[in-house]
Each structure stands twice: as structure tokens, then as C-alpha cells.
Design a protein around this motif. Sequence first.
Motif, PDB file in Angstrom:
ATOM      1  N   ARG A  46       0.875  -1.166   0.000  1.00 11.30           N
ATOM      2  CA  ARG A  46       0.000   0.000   0.000  1.00 11.30           C
ATOM      3  C   ARG A  46       0.914   1.219   0.000  1.00 11.30           C
ATOM      4  O   ARG A  46       1.873   1.284   0.770  1.00 11.30           O
ATOM      5  CB  ARG A  46      -0.909   0.016   1.229  1.00 11.30           C
ATOM      6  N   LEU A  47       0.637   2.149  -0.891  1.00 14.64           N
ATOM      7  CA  LEU A  47       1.472   3.336  -1.049  1.00 14.64           C
ATOM      8  C   LEU A  47       0.785   4.565  -0.472  1.00 14.64           C
ATOM      9  O   LEU A  47      -0.437   4.593  -0.316  1.00 14.64           O
ATOM     10  CB  LEU A  47       1.778   3.559  -2.533  1.00 14.64           C
ATOM     11  N   ASN A  48       1.578   5.579  -0.189  1.00 13.95           N
ATOM     12  CA  ASN A  48       1.074   6.881   0.259  1.00 13.95           C
ATOM     13  C   ASN A  48       0.878   7.794  -0.946  1.00 13.95           C
ATOM     14  O   ASN A  48       1.586   7.666  -1.944  1.00 13.95           O
ATOM     15  CB  ASN A  48       2.087   7.542   1.198  1.00 13.95           C
ATOM     16  N   HIS A  92       7.585   5.839  -0.756  1.00 16.87           N
ATOM     17  CA  HIS A  92       6.130   5.978  -0.840  1.00 16.87           C
ATOM     18  C   HIS A  92       5.384   4.823  -0.172  1.00 16.87           C
ATOM     19  O   HIS A  92       4.157   4.806  -0.166  1.00 16.87           O
ATOM     20  CB  HIS A  92       5.706   6.078  -2.306  1.00 16.87           C
ATOM     21  N   LYS A  93       6.124   3.844   0.366  1.00 16.45           N
ATOM     22  CA  LYS A  93       5.511   2.644   0.927  1.00 16.45           C
ATOM     23  C   LYS A  93       4.899   2.933   2.293  1.00 16.45           C
ATOM     24  O   LYS A  93       5.570   3.379   3.211  1.00 16.45           O
ATOM     25  CB  LYS A  93       6.557   1.538   1.045  1.00 16.45           C
ATOM     26  N   ARG A 128      -0.020   7.266  -6.817  1.00 16.74           N
ATOM     27  CA  ARG A 128       0.214   5.881  -6.399  1.00 16.74           C
ATOM     28  C   ARG A 128       0.195   4.943  -7.593  1.00 16.74           C
ATOM     29  O   ARG A 128       1.019   4.046  -7.705  1.00 16.74           O
ATOM     30  CB  ARG A 128      -0.828   5.439  -5.370  1.00 16.74           C
ATOM     31  N   ASP A 171      -2.245  -1.486  -3.232  1.00 22.90           N
ATOM     32  CA  ASP A 171      -1.969  -0.915  -4.553  1.00 22.90           C
ATOM     33  C   ASP A 171      -1.290  -1.896  -5.496  1.00 22.90           C
ATOM     34  O   ASP A 171      -1.487  -1.830  -6.708  1.00 22.90           O
ATOM     35  CB  ASP A 171      -1.074   0.330  -4.411  1.00 22.90           C
ATOM     36  N   GLU A 190      -4.313   9.040  -5.527  1.00 22.38           N
ATOM     37  CA  GLU A 190      -4.507   7.833  -6.347  1.00 22.38           C
ATOM     38  C   GLU A 190      -3.681   7.847  -7.632  1.00 22.38           C
ATOM     39  O   GLU A 190      -3.028   6.849  -7.963  1.00 22.38           O
ATOM     40  CB  GLU A 190      -5.986   7.662  -6.684  1.00 22.38           C
TER      41      GLU A 190
END
Length: 98
Positions: A9-11, A86-87, A17, A54, A14
Motif C-alpha cells: 500500500r502506497l502513500n 512511498h511505501k 500511487r 496498490d 490515487e
Amino acid sequence: MVKHVATFRLNGPEEFRRDVATRFCSALLELPALIPELKGMEAGVNINPDEKWDISLIATADSLADIAAYSAHPAHVRAVEIIAPHKAERACVDFITE
């Protein structure tokens, strides 16, 4: 045979990501040609808006030692650098198949 299954899942927004996830998946799909221990790789960007993850990947190798070699390989490390900043979350399972 061992299957290594991971989800990420990324930060971020949308669209951002999705861009990061697409670049990461493209890099992952190149790895079987670069890492001898890696027998196969599937990777994709989640298309289900009802789920929080994601990215999902399935890497295949002969043993857990080969999974460790793949994980430490410089080409894999470079791929991970795409998503590292970004994780938000990661989940992983390794299991034996026939």
C-alpha cells in the motif's frame, strides 16, 4: 518450489500511487531475466477500488534461500527504491508449492 507473495500500500493521491505502482511492477517483471534464482514473476497494480492494496506480486523460486538471493540482488534493490519513499504498508507470505 516456493512462492513469495507480497502486497504493498502506497502513500499519496490515487494517480500518483498508480504511477509509482506501474513503474515498480514494470521493474519487477524484468527481474527473471536478471536474477538466475528467480524462476518467475507476476506483478500488477490493483484494479479493485474496494481494496486498500496498490500492488501485488508473486515471485517463484526453488527455495527460501533463492528468495533471499533474489531479495538481495542489486536489480531487485533498484526496483524497491522506486516505491521505498512511498511505501505505507507491506504484507508478505512465502509458501511451498508442488
